[in-house]
Design a protein around this motif. Structure first.
Motif, PDB file in Angstrom:
ATOM      1  N   TRP A  49      -5.008  40.636  27.524  1.00 36.02           N
ATOM      2  CA  TRP A  49      -5.617  39.248  27.386  1.00 36.02           C
ATOM      3  C   TRP A  49      -4.396  39.539  25.974  1.00 36.02           C
ATOM      4  O   TRP A  49      -3.864  38.648  25.661  1.00 36.02           O
ATOM      5  CB  TRP A  49      -6.457  38.070  27.422  1.00 36.02           C
ATOM      6  N   SER A  52      -1.026  39.719  26.078  1.00 38.33           N
ATOM      7  CA  SER A  52      -0.379  38.536  26.866  1.00 38.33           C
ATOM      8  C   SER A  52       0.272  37.136  25.927  1.00 38.33           C
ATOM      9  O   SER A  52       0.499  36.326  25.909  1.00 38.33           O
ATOM     10  CB  SER A  52      -0.285  38.173  28.464  1.00 38.33           C
ATOM     11  N   GLY A  53      -0.296  37.857  24.426  1.00 37.01           N
ATOM     12  CA  GLY A  53      -0.142  36.612  23.635  1.00 37.01           C
ATOM     13  C   GLY A  53      -1.560  35.519  23.339  1.00 37.01           C
ATOM     14  O   GLY A  53      -2.166  34.638  22.854  1.00 37.01           O
ATOM     15  N   ILE A  55      -4.135  33.777  24.987  1.00 33.76           N
ATOM     16  CA  ILE A  55      -3.957  32.337  25.476  1.00 33.76           C
ATOM     17  C   ILE A  55      -5.241  32.327  25.315  1.00 33.76           C
ATOM     18  O   ILE A  55      -5.990  32.180  26.462  1.00 33.76           O
ATOM     19  CB  ILE A  55      -3.087  32.156  26.302  1.00 33.76           C
ATOM     20  N   TYR A  56      -6.312  31.053  23.890  1.00 29.64           N
ATOM     21  CA  TYR A  56      -7.546  30.600  24.387  1.00 29.64           C
ATOM     22  C   TYR A  56      -7.915  29.870  25.884  1.00 29.64           C
ATOM     23  O   TYR A  56      -8.270  29.905  25.733  1.00 29.64           O
ATOM     24  CB  TYR A  56      -8.050  30.242  22.789  1.00 29.64           C
ATOM     25  N   GLU A  57      -6.929  29.062  26.288  1.00 27.70           N
ATOM     26  CA  GLU A  57      -7.322  28.666  27.265  1.00 27.70           C
ATOM     27  C   GLU A  57      -7.599  28.774  28.189  1.00 27.70           C
ATOM     28  O   GLU A  57      -8.152  28.281  29.383  1.00 27.70           O
ATOM     29  CB  GLU A  57      -5.605  27.359  27.335  1.00 27.70           C
ATOM     30  N   GLU A  58      -7.542  30.419  28.619  1.00 25.90           N
ATOM     31  CA  GLU A  58      -7.833  31.201  29.802  1.00 25.90           C
ATOM     32  C   GLU A  58      -9.019  31.071  29.141  1.00 25.90           C
ATOM     33  O   GLU A  58      -9.816  31.599  30.609  1.00 25.90           O
ATOM     34  CB  GLU A  58      -7.211  32.377  29.496  1.00 25.90           C
ATOM     35  N   LYS A  88      -9.147  26.690  18.276  1.00 28.19           N
ATOM     36  CA  LYS A  88      -7.897  27.292  19.495  1.00 28.19           C
ATOM     37  C   LYS A  88      -8.036  26.643  20.486  1.00 28.19           C
ATOM     38  O   LYS A  88      -7.018  26.769  21.150  1.00 28.19           O
ATOM     39  CB  LYS A  88      -8.115  27.784  18.989  1.00 28.19           C
ATOM     40  N   HIS A  89      -8.682  26.530  20.874  1.00 30.41           N
ATOM     41  CA  HIS A  89      -8.860  25.817  22.463  1.00 30.41           C
ATOM     42  C   HIS A  89      -9.708  24.595  22.691  1.00 30.41           C
ATOM     43  O   HIS A  89     -10.435  23.471  22.071  1.00 30.41           O
ATOM     44  CB  HIS A  89     -10.382  26.799  22.716  1.00 30.41           C
ATOM     45  N   SER A  90      -8.333  23.971  23.628  1.00 30.44           N
ATOM     46  CA  SER A  90      -8.535  22.287  23.444  1.00 30.44           C
ATOM     47  C   SER A  90      -9.285  21.699  23.828  1.00 30.44           C
ATOM     48  O   SER A  90      -9.989  20.448  23.488  1.00 30.44           O
ATOM     49  CB  SER A  90      -7.016  21.335  23.897  1.00 30.44           C
ATOM     50  N   GLU A 143      -6.808  40.440  15.681  1.00 33.27           N
ATOM     51  CA  GLU A 143      -6.468  39.021  16.672  1.00 33.27           C
ATOM     52  C   GLU A 143      -7.261  37.681  15.842  1.00 33.27           C
ATOM     53  O   GLU A 143      -6.902  36.484  15.610  1.00 33.27           O
ATOM     54  CB  GLU A 143      -6.803  38.695  17.293  1.00 33.27           C
ATOM     55  N   THR A 147      -5.258  34.913  13.968  1.00 32.71           N
ATOM     56  CA  THR A 147      -5.624  33.994  14.437  1.00 32.71           C
ATOM     57  C   THR A 147      -6.588  32.843  13.711  1.00 32.71           C
ATOM     58  O   THR A 147      -6.121  31.133  13.804  1.00 32.71           O
ATOM     59  CB  THR A 147      -5.099  33.499  16.231  1.00 32.71           C
TER      60      THR A 147
END
Length: 177
Positions: A49, A52-53, A55-58, A88-90, A143, A147
């Motif tokens: 994860w 792969s960048g 991605i908090y939406e995962e 970070k998470h919508s 991380e 971020t």
């Protein structure tokens, strides 16, 4: 009037839970939600994860969101989230009014985790925990520093006494509320 939602983030061992509990005692008419109380669907392999960048939406944060929405209907002044993702998470972002990053040095956080999680462990388990930190866990901590810390409204020194951290947060909340 809806409750003011405060999110507290830090690396594991950074003091999130302690600060949330103390804030909840100090801020009248408040309730808290703790990220670790949920079993979220998310990445199976944190290293993959991260690579792969991150991605908090995962992360499927529906259980937390459901409880947060319930609390938002109550006559509360504050909701305090022990929540590692700041804005970070919508799914959660739109409900947060103020984010705090407890900036605890990684060596201090690691020492706290060892003390907390390995109290009754064998030397072998402690060494495995340290190995896991070096090979995997530290990357997750870095991380967050890259971020989550800059995405937060304020950053507070995690080596300060708990009461001082709580007072700093309360002072900032008064100014922005």
């Amino acid at each position: 009037m809806q409750p003011f939602v405060i999110s507290i983030a830090a690396v594991s061992g950074g003091g999130k839970t302690t600060i949330v509990r103390q804030l909840s005692e100090k801020l009248h008419n408040s309730k808290s939600l703790f990220f670790d109380n949920y079993d979220f669907e998310g990445p199976d392999d944190i290293i993959k994860w991260l690579d792969s960048g991150a991605i908090y939406e995962e992360w499927n944060l529906s259980p937390l969101l459901k409880d947060l929405e319930i609390l938002l209907t109550e006559q509360l002044n504050f909701i305090i989230l022990d929540y590692p993702f700041a804005y970070k998470h919508s799914m959660i972002r739109e409900f947060i009014d103020f984010t705090v990053f407890i900036d605890t040095p990684l060596d201090v956080a690691l020492a706290r985790r060892l003390t907390r999680d390995f109290q009754n462990s064998t030397n072998r388990n402690i060494l495995q925990g340290l190995d896991n930190y070096v090979s995997r866990g530290r990357r997750g901590y870095l991380e967050m520093l890259k971020t989550i810390k800059p995405d937060s409204d304020i950053s507070v020194d995690g080596t300060l006494p708990v009461l001082e951290i709580v007072n700093i947060i309360c002072d900032r909340i008064k100014r922005c509320k």
